[in-house]
Design an enzyme around this catalytic site. Sequence first.
Site, short mmCIF file in Angstrom:
data_model
loop_
_atom_site.label_atom_id
_atom_site.label_comp_id
_atom_site.label_asym_id
_atom_site.label_seq_id
_atom_site.Cartn_x
_atom_site.Cartn_y
_atom_site.Cartn_z
CB SER A 253 41.95 45.72 30.06
OG SER A 253 41.63 44.99 31.22
CE LYS A 254 46.68 46.59 37.33
NZ LYS A 254 46.90 47.80 38.09
#
Length: 503
Positions: A253-254
């Site tokens: 995830s970012k």
Amino acid sequence: MENVRVRIAPSPSGDPHVGTAFIALFNMIFARHFKGTFVLRIEDTDQSRSTKEFEENIYKALKWCNITWDEGPDIGGPYGPYRQSERFSIYQEYAQMLLDKGYAYKCFATAEELLEMRELAKKMGHRIGYDRRYRSLSKEEVAEKEAKGEPYVIRLKIPLQGECVFEDAIKGRITTPWQDIDDQILIKSDGFPTYHLANVVDDHLMKITHVIRGDEWISSTAKHIFLYEAFGFSKPTFMHMPLLLGDDGKKLSKRKNPTSVFYFQKSGYLPEALVNFLTLMGYSMEDAEEIYPLEKIISTFDPTRIGKSGAFFDQKKLDWINQKYIIETIEEKDLWKRIQEWSFQEEFMQKLMSLAHTRMKTFSDFIPLCDFFFADRLDLTESLFTIKGVDQDTIKQVLQYLLFFLQEDWSKENIEKASHEVAKRCNLHHKKIIIPILFATIMGKRKGPPLFASVAILGKERARARFLRAIQFLGGISNKKLLSMKKFWESEEILALDSNKKS
Ligand code: GLU
């Protein structure tokens, strides 16, 4: 296999994710191996989050990875338009078809009603928040409400009993009790379709034979299967690819990892190496070799070798593969040209001149001054983050709050604004605390060229990666903590810090 048609359907609502490249890659390999067609469709039904710039970035990122498609919004094709925002009337038509057949209904629940239902469901431990109260209205009741102008959404009438069973070509048989599935909204009150309706209608109209997508969509598939059956469409084969996982074993995830394709481009990776690495994430080669050019994967491709479970995105392995590609695919005489193309182009170097011009006694000061633009992983040390009166927990929280503020806008002005706002809300001294934290994080040193301009030139992908790395270096932030910080951030109050001292 005859007439294979596959697609990727990214939503242009953020930086081009390496996961999008991963799924695109397998679709392309599949299409090329079976001499089929690979379609790119832009799923921009969420108009509040989709932008043209993000869409352009998807094309740029995929092209950089040497991923090419045969039909798409940019090149057209026989089943266009390939941008969902240009197909809204089609979805209306198909939603009406479901209403007519009795597979969908108009739901008039207000926002307050929905909230109440959700809270009750939570209290009772029910999985589904909406209690289907508008599912069985008579025709007259619906007409009366419509005549009064009451807003409504169109929902799918999911069966109340039994189960949905389908064979995923990668994962095998998937069984989902219908009871676990909500009456999905198909058309929102503003008339816009949701992902589920638009996706199924388009896959049908675009004659998609195999839906190859990420594992995160597997829970939506039962709804899709029901839609196919309700419409009377023939179903494609579903193939859910393993997820790319971060160090924490969760979906990459970012919020925790660099995920933008542009980060890898700007950090000096070769597209061929990234593509090779991504292939290994989802596939095991017959001879356990790790360096495989794309053409060879295409010609020898065997879908049964696609992995079933998530693969750790191990950047050290990517580094190893990248090094192999540098050694094996670039001759020494071409190396400087390739490095120039990477980050020593005229345009980029000119930007640095404005930072360096007044800060050099001799030209030999240039490299030490601007070294951090050409490095990826900086050498972080404890002493770099030693600021009088401020503990390391506070520093990492400041960095996280800055990330909350900056989101997608990493312009010079916004970075400056972010630093002031976070200083104010954390009750910290801007110059003495926030600025040293930023210098350390971005440059790996205590001073350097003008800070805000430097961050902007570095670019959001690499700057964000440096923030995440510094947070990690300082011990990381748990998911629970992250959630409570987000809540504080959105409350617009003075922010809670574990220690909140002013120097
Ligand atoms: N729009 C979805 C996405 O952003 C598409 C998922 C699918 O492939 O069905 O990934």
